[in-house]
Design an enzyme around this catalytic site. Structure first.
Site, PDB file in Angstrom:
ATOM      1  N   ALA A  69     -41.043-104.232 -21.072  1.00 30.93           N
ATOM      2  CA  ALA A  69     -41.171-103.090 -21.876  1.00 30.93           C
ATOM      3  C   ALA A  69     -42.353-102.598 -22.181  1.00 30.93           C
ATOM      4  CB  ALA A  69     -40.040-103.019 -23.040  1.00 30.93           C
ATOM      5  N   ASN A 149     -37.422-104.105 -34.205  1.00 28.24           N
ATOM      6  CA  ASN A 149     -37.546-105.866 -33.805  1.00 28.24           C
ATOM      7  C   ASN A 149     -37.825-106.785 -34.985  1.00 28.24           C
ATOM      8  OD1 ASN A 149     -39.936-103.836 -33.507  1.00 28.24           O
ATOM      9  ND2 ASN A 149     -41.113-105.743 -32.971  1.00 28.24           N
ATOM     10  N   GLN A 178     -34.445-104.007 -28.117  1.00 28.43           N
ATOM     11  CA  GLN A 178     -33.530-105.031 -28.856  1.00 28.43           C
ATOM     12  C   GLN A 178     -32.166-104.603 -29.254  1.00 28.43           C
ATOM     13  OE1 GLN A 178     -34.861-107.579 -30.050  1.00 28.43           O
ATOM     14  NE2 GLN A 178     -37.135-107.541 -30.069  1.00 28.43           N
ATOM     15  N   SER A 198     -36.597-105.040 -21.521  1.00 31.41           N
ATOM     16  CA  SER A 198     -37.217-106.098 -21.059  1.00 31.41           C
ATOM     17  C   SER A 198     -36.140-107.150 -20.866  1.00 31.41           C
ATOM     18  CB  SER A 198     -38.264-106.636 -22.263  1.00 31.41           C
ATOM     19  OG  SER A 198     -39.537-106.519 -21.831  1.00 31.41           O
ATOM     20  N   HIS A 200     -36.124-110.275 -20.671  1.00 34.99           N
ATOM     21  CA  HIS A 200     -36.300-111.811 -21.345  1.00 34.99           C
ATOM     22  C   HIS A 200     -35.571-111.808 -22.718  1.00 34.99           C
ATOM     23  CE1 HIS A 200     -39.644-111.210 -24.227  1.00 34.99           C
ATOM     24  NE2 HIS A 200     -39.870-110.274 -23.078  1.00 34.99           N
ATOM     25  N   CYS A 323     -45.468-110.375 -31.190  1.00 33.58           N
ATOM     26  CA  CYS A 323     -46.465-109.806 -30.638  1.00 33.58           C
ATOM     27  C   CYS A 323     -47.711-109.448 -31.867  1.00 33.58           C
ATOM     28  CB  CYS A 323     -46.243-108.515 -30.034  1.00 33.58           C
ATOM     29  SG  CYS A 323     -44.762-108.247 -29.675  1.00 33.58           S
TER      30      CYS A 323
HETATM   31  N1  PMP Z   1     -40.370-102.933 -28.003  1.00 37.69           N
HETATM   32  C1  PMP Z   1     -39.967-103.816 -28.660  1.00 37.69           C
HETATM   33  C2  PMP Z   1     -39.168-103.140 -29.592  1.00 37.69           C
HETATM   34  C3  PMP Z   1     -39.905-105.256 -28.621  1.00 37.69           C
HETATM   35  O1  PMP Z   1     -39.392-105.859 -29.590  1.00 37.69           O
HETATM   36  C4  PMP Z   1     -40.799-105.655 -27.509  1.00 37.69           C
HETATM   37  C5  PMP Z   1     -40.989-107.253 -27.607  1.00 37.69           C
HETATM   38  N2  PMP Z   1     -41.235-108.019 -28.619  1.00 37.69           N
HETATM   39  C6  PMP Z   1     -41.419-104.831 -26.638  1.00 37.69           C
HETATM   40  C7  PMP Z   1     -41.243-103.346 -26.746  1.00 37.69           C
HETATM   41  C8  PMP Z   1     -42.365-105.248 -25.733  1.00 37.69           C
HETATM   42  O2  PMP Z   1     -41.530-106.090 -24.666  1.00 37.69           O
HETATM   43  P1  PMP Z   1     -42.534-106.855 -23.530  1.00 37.69           P
HETATM   44  O3  PMP Z   1     -43.476-107.884 -24.257  1.00 37.69           O
HETATM   45  O4  PMP Z   1     -41.360-108.105 -23.089  1.00 37.69           O
HETATM   46  O5  PMP Z   1     -43.444-106.134 -22.771  1.00 37.69           O
END
Ligand code: PMP
Length: 377
Positions: A69, A149, A178, A198, A200, A323
């Site tokens: 994502a 998130n 999410q 995403s 995962h 993150c």
């Molecule tokens: N958007 C949101 C709301 C997320 O929670 C996340 C992952 N924490 C992402 C984007 C990014 O996804 P990815 O780390 O798999 O690229």
């Protein structure tokens, strides 16, 4: 292990992993090759794309399979703003977007785009009203996440989509990381132009995601080269990743209602128990709340300290989102929601998947009671 950090990532479903391995073993051809072996891989790719579109009810869209994502959000936002910069230079978003949206928009702001950040402390009706008031001749993009998130609040995507029917020039991007596979996502009904996900986060593989984009939109590509993926993402296509993503999506969406009911019971029980613990303040109390995420603080214990103390009991939760959890400052998201700096620094997140159990919740609560009592003194 009591794993309650499913918003960071989920365990891979063995069926999904098996699909990935099988494609790599048997259909590893390059889908761009002219020969029949390449064509077989291309068929698998086309089939995966159709499945994804059908599962999310997107009739006039195409799928760009990406590395996740983060890449999807970058391509959607920068790609759209650069392609349409002569039509307008105004973007509307929220202050609680994921960093991959937030920082991309900040970068566009530095390039000369104007940005309106909607205040998301009020009701969903108020959010829609503010968006309506902010739209002007110059607006080309609204980017709003579906589920936050860190807090788990659900934004009024359907209502924003209906509003935008009156403004065809304004394109609608939704970061649905999410929500996909957890609550209903219907791209056509919600009138979404661009949607990021995403794999995962719903028991798929890390490094695998998608941008679902209205086929009538132009985007400026981020990665140039061999013109794969409709010219929007050059590079030899990860067909096995696409097949695995489509499979993970189907396995998450087919039992969505049953999974939701199960997780809702876990959520209700956890909320009840948390409220009984002295000093615990539950931050996740939005009028529209996903049961998959609970954010709370156990004053005066720092979030990071609580996460590590629970580790001793083999319980895994998170402080802020994965993150940003390594940065020392309070969460930008909680601060934007009006939570004080102090409480934001004490806040932690528990996040469920359909595989989470009542027994795991009970073990979390038991460990939490001991740890909170110890650390308070
Ligand atoms: N958007 C949101 C709301 C997320 O929670 C996340 C992952 N924490 C992402 C984007 C990014 O996804 P990815 O780390 O798999 O690229």
């Amino acid at each position: 292990m009591i794993y309650l950090d499913n918003s960071a990532t989920t365990p891979v479903d063995p069926e999904v992993l098996n699909a990935f391995v099988k494609v790599n073993e048997n259909f590893w051809g390059n889908p761009s090759s002219l020969h029949a072996f390449g064509a077989r891989a291309e068929q698998l790719l086309i089939q995966s794309e159709k499945q994804v579109l059908s599962l999310l009810n997107a009739k006039q869209h195409k799928v760009i399979f990406t590395s996740g994502a983060t890449e999807s959000n970058n391509l959607a936002i920068r790609g759209l703003c650069h392609a349409y910069k002569n039509r307008g230079r105004h973007i509307i978003t929220t202050p609680v977007e994921h960093a991959s949206v937030h920082e991309t928009i900040e970068e566009l702001e530095a390039e000369g785009f104007r940005v309106t950040y909607i205040d998301v402390k009020g009701s969903n009706a108020d959010i829609v009203k503010q968006i309506q008031e902010a739209i002007c001749e110059d607006t080309i993009l609204i980017s709003c996440m579906h589920v936050n998130n860190e807090m788990g609040m659900v934004f009024p995507i359907y209502e924003i989509g209906q509003l935008l029917k009156k403004y065809p020039k304004v394109k609608f991007h939704v970061d649905a990381v999410q929500s996909v596979g957890k609550i209903p996502v219907d791209i056509d009904k919600m009138n979404i132009d661009l949607l990021s996900l995403s794999a995962h986060k719903f028991h798929g593989l890390k490094g695998s995601g998608a941008l679902i984009v209205n086929q009538y939109l132009s985007l400026t590509p981020e990665i140039t080269g061999g013109h794969q993926m409709y010219g929007l993402r050059s590079g030899t296509i990860n067909v096995a990743g696409a097949v695995a993503l489509a499979k993970a999506l189907r396995l998450a969406i087919e039992p969505l209602q049953t999974n939701y009911q199960h997780v809702k019971q876990l959520f209700d029980h956890t909320m009840n128990e948390l409220r009984k613990i002295d000093g615990v303040v539950v931050n996740s109390n939005h009028e529209h709340q996903t049961p998959y995420i609970i954010n709370f603080a156990a004053a005066p214990i720092k979030g990071e300290t609580l996460v590590h103390a629970l580790e001793e009991y083999d319980v895994y939760i998170s402080a802020k989102s994965a993150c940003s959890s390594k940065s020392a400052t309070a969460s930008r998201i909680l601060l934007a929601l009006g939570i004080s700096d102090e409480v934001a620094q004490e806040s932690v997140r528990v996040s469920f998947s359909n595989l989470s159990t009542m027994e795991e919740v009970d073990r979390l609560i038991k460990a939490l009671k001991i740890v909170v009592a110890q650390l308070k003194h």
